[in-house]
Write a protein that holds these residues in place. Sequence first.
Motif, mmCIF file in Angstrom:
data_model
loop_
_atom_site.group_PDB
_atom_site.id
_atom_site.type_symbol
_atom_site.label_atom_id
_atom_site.label_comp_id
_atom_site.label_asym_id
_atom_site.label_seq_id
_atom_site.Cartn_x
_atom_site.Cartn_y
_atom_site.Cartn_z
ATOM 1 N N LEU A 94 0.820 -1.207 0.000
ATOM 2 C CA LEU A 94 0.000 0.000 0.000
ATOM 3 C C LEU A 94 0.854 1.257 0.000
ATOM 4 C CD1 LEU A 94 -2.899 1.092 0.096
ATOM 5 C CD2 LEU A 94 -2.774 1.014 2.591
ATOM 6 N N ARG A 117 -4.555 3.907 -9.286
ATOM 7 C CA ARG A 117 -3.697 3.765 -8.108
ATOM 8 C C ARG A 117 -4.145 2.574 -7.268
ATOM 9 N NH1 ARG A 117 -2.655 8.458 -3.486
ATOM 10 N NH2 ARG A 117 -1.234 7.233 -2.188
ATOM 11 N N GLY A 119 -5.206 0.907 -4.224
ATOM 12 C CA GLY A 119 -5.803 1.437 -3.007
ATOM 13 C C GLY A 119 -5.877 0.420 -1.890
ATOM 14 N N PHE A 120 -6.454 0.843 -0.768
ATOM 15 C CA PHE A 120 -6.546 -0.028 0.402
ATOM 16 C C PHE A 120 -7.426 -1.238 0.123
ATOM 17 C CE2 PHE A 120 -8.770 -1.398 4.240
ATOM 18 C CZ PHE A 120 -7.695 -1.692 5.076
ATOM 19 N N ASN A 121 -8.557 -1.033 -0.533
ATOM 20 C CA ASN A 121 -9.485 -2.139 -0.776
ATOM 21 C C ASN A 121 -8.831 -3.250 -1.590
ATOM 22 O OD1 ASN A 121 -11.524 -0.818 0.611
ATOM 23 N ND2 ASN A 121 -12.439 0.068 -1.229
#
Length: 266
Positions: A94, A117, A119-121
């Motif tokens: 991340l 980008r 992402g966290f998910n």
Amino acid sequence: YILSCIIQHFDQSRALEWGWMAKYRIVTPERVDFHYTTAGLASRAMAWLLDQLFLNFVRAAIFFMFISYMKLGAVVIILMFFVLDFFYFLYFELYWAGQSPGKKYMGIRVIAASGGRLGFNETFMRNLIRNIDNLPVLMTLGAIVAALDPYGRRLGDFAADTLVVVDAHRPIPSESVVTRGRVNTYMQDPVLKNRILSRATREERNFVFDLTSRRDELEPEAREELFRRASAMLREKYNLPKDMEYLSDEQAVLNIALTLESAKIT
């Protein structure tokens, strides 16, 4: 070190020919094509092994620190092992632009399949499925699935819509570097140069280098639009002087790329 160099060379020189790696095509909203080379199984396996060696070192340190506390120590060790195993890859992928230390050493990284980008998910889902890919041991199921998929995706990649690619940073075209002294006015102002270097993130650096190195591959309209957007964003972030607005959008971005290149940021 020697083994990793051999694997990197083998992956990138022979695997494409034998069909073990592939070109992955991403089309941006501006209908601009970008191609990535997917990482081979050998380099991914080596990256995983390097990460596991580092994790085992940390696990051993945790074990010897808490084993003397008997039952409480055992509980703490189990909890810390769980946190380490899950958040190690989550954190690095991340915040290190899709690269764990092992991936960084092997020159590969995780990207979102959409080209956006990471992402966290996506990162969370990818690592949540890691335990399934690890069945029965040593990422066996994940390796089998990746070997069968044309883009080398394991189950976690399918769930998160990600893939692992070769992290090839293309150099700024030599003809641009030759003209550094003539066009790069940003380098002549120490204050401006330091401002650019201090504010530039790794992702921005990669974006600028990629855009400037691929500019001759773009259609004229797409090229003009991409540089216009990039220039507007970078001029605002770096607070570029008003008296330098005479520079074209493309020249402004190129000047920033040359400034970053001169510092050899890593």
